[in-house]
Design a protein around this motif. Structure first.
Motif, PDB file in Angstrom:
ATOM      1  N   GLU A  65       0.828  -1.211   0.000  1.00 44.60           N
ATOM      2  CA  GLU A  65       0.000   0.000   0.000  1.00 44.60           C
ATOM      3  C   GLU A  65       0.860   1.257   0.000  1.00 44.60           C
ATOM      4  O   GLU A  65       0.573   2.209  -0.738  1.00 44.60           O
ATOM      5  N   GLU A  66       1.917   1.262   0.802  1.00 42.15           N
ATOM      6  CA  GLU A  66       2.816   2.421   0.826  1.00 42.15           C
ATOM      7  C   GLU A  66       3.484   2.618  -0.534  1.00 42.15           C
ATOM      8  O   GLU A  66       3.637   3.745  -1.003  1.00 42.15           O
ATOM      9  N   LEU A  67       3.865   1.547  -1.180  1.00 45.01           N
ATOM     10  CA  LEU A  67       4.492   1.632  -2.489  1.00 45.01           C
ATOM     11  C   LEU A  67       3.516   2.208  -3.513  1.00 45.01           C
ATOM     12  O   LEU A  67       3.887   3.069  -4.316  1.00 45.01           O
ATOM     13  N   GLN A  68       2.261   1.754  -3.476  1.00 43.01           N
ATOM     14  CA  GLN A  68       1.255   2.283  -4.406  1.00 43.01           C
ATOM     15  C   GLN A  68       1.056   3.780  -4.191  1.00 43.01           C
ATOM     16  O   GLN A  68       0.985   4.548  -5.145  1.00 43.01           O
ATOM     17  N   LYS A  69       0.955   4.213  -2.929  1.00 40.23           N
ATOM     18  CA  LYS A  69       0.768   5.634  -2.627  1.00 40.23           C
ATOM     19  C   LYS A  69       1.959   6.448  -3.128  1.00 40.23           C
ATOM     20  O   LYS A  69       1.789   7.524  -3.698  1.00 40.23           O
ATOM     21  N   THR A  70       3.145   5.929  -2.908  1.00 37.56           N
ATOM     22  CA  THR A  70       4.351   6.632  -3.348  1.00 37.56           C
ATOM     23  C   THR A  70       4.391   6.734  -4.867  1.00 37.56           C
ATOM     24  O   THR A  70       4.724   7.786  -5.415  1.00 37.56           O
ATOM     25  N   ARG A  71       4.031   5.656  -5.557  1.00 42.08           N
ATOM     26  CA  ARG A  71       4.008   5.677  -7.022  1.00 42.08           C
ATOM     27  C   ARG A  71       2.997   6.702  -7.541  1.00 42.08           C
ATOM     28  O   ARG A  71       3.283   7.442  -8.477  1.00 42.08           O
ATOM     29  N   LYS A  72       1.806   6.737  -6.926  1.00 46.07           N
ATOM     30  CA  LYS A  72       0.778   7.695  -7.346  1.00 46.07           C
ATOM     31  C   LYS A  72       1.259   9.124  -7.126  1.00 46.07           C
ATOM     32  O   LYS A  72       1.076   9.987  -7.984  1.00 46.07           O
ATOM     33  N   ALA A  73       1.866   9.367  -5.964  1.00 50.37           N
ATOM     34  CA  ALA A  73       2.362  10.710  -5.678  1.00 50.37           C
ATOM     35  C   ALA A  73       3.451  11.104  -6.667  1.00 50.37           C
ATOM     36  O   ALA A  73       3.495  12.242  -7.132  1.00 50.37           O
ATOM     37  N   LEU A  74       4.319  10.172  -6.988  1.00 47.49           N
ATOM     38  CA  LEU A  74       5.396  10.441  -7.935  1.00 47.49           C
ATOM     39  C   LEU A  74       4.839  10.713  -9.331  1.00 47.49           C
ATOM     40  O   LEU A  74       5.255  11.658  -9.995  1.00 47.49           O
ATOM     41  N   GLN A  75       3.876   9.903  -9.755  1.00 45.04           N
ATOM     42  CA  GLN A  75       3.252  10.116 -11.060  1.00 45.04           C
ATOM     43  C   GLN A  75       2.539  11.456 -11.109  1.00 45.04           C
ATOM     44  O   GLN A  75       2.627  12.187 -12.088  1.00 45.04           O
TER      45      GLN A  75
ATOM     46  N   SER B 163       3.205  14.094  -9.293  1.00 48.47           N
ATOM     47  CA  SER B 163       4.226  15.136  -9.277  1.00 48.47           C
ATOM     48  C   SER B 163       4.850  15.311 -10.655  1.00 48.47           C
ATOM     49  O   SER B 163       5.045  16.430 -11.118  1.00 48.47           O
TER      50      SER B 163
END
Length: 160
Positions: free
Chosen positions: A130-140, A142
């Motif tokens: 879940e943390e990885l998915q959130k980080t990926r979404k935030a990065l995308q 951004s």
């Protein structure tokens, strides 16, 4: 674990090498130093009707850690014991099976403990996903906003 049963070497001699030996074995076995037990056995050797000096013999009781760790542990024990002035020493390993090992009457590999560990690992794995998915979404998000921001600036620059 491991538990070293030492014959043919006095407790006083083992005290001399104990700290260095235990520290090195703990590193090899990847376990805390207080999990390693050195036990000096008072034995008498008899040959041809006479009491004779025993030779150093170390029996290592442990859970299998693979051939390479066993080889390193044997070399470590031999080196430390022979540093006391012995010309030779022998080391033998006795492998415990988790299904046959009990602590306080409870089997070490009880199914309940295994299930609890598996459940905890699955929960941690789920949390990390879940943390990885959130980080990926935030990065995308951004990257998308910086790209659109750059595009509009470029567009404005080209219009002038």
């Amino acid at each position: 674990m491991p538990h070293l049963l030492i014959r043919g070497v006095s407790p006083h001699q083992i005290r001399v090498i104990s700290k260095a030996l235990v520290a090195e074995l703990a590193g090899l076995c990847q376990c805390p130093a207080d999990h390693i037990l050195l036990e000096c056995l008072n034995t008498s050797a008899v040959f041809d009707g006479e009491i004779v000096p025993s030779y150093p013999f170390v029996e290592v009781n442990w859970f299998d850690r693979g051939q390479s760790v066993r080889d390193l542990a044997a070399e470590c024990i031999d080196r430390h014991v022979r540093s006391l002035g012995f010309a030779e020493a022998e080391v033998a390993f006795r492998i415990y099976d988790a299904d046959s090992y009990y602590a306080n009457g409870v089997k070490l590999s009880s199914g309940r403990a295994d299930e609890d560990v598996a459940r905890a690992l699955q929960e941690e794995n789920h949390r990390l996903k879940e943390e990885l998915q959130k980080t990926r979404k935030a990065l995308q998000s951004s990257q998308a906003s910086s790209t659109s921001h750059m595009s509009s600036r470029l567009y404005d620059a080209l219009r002038e």
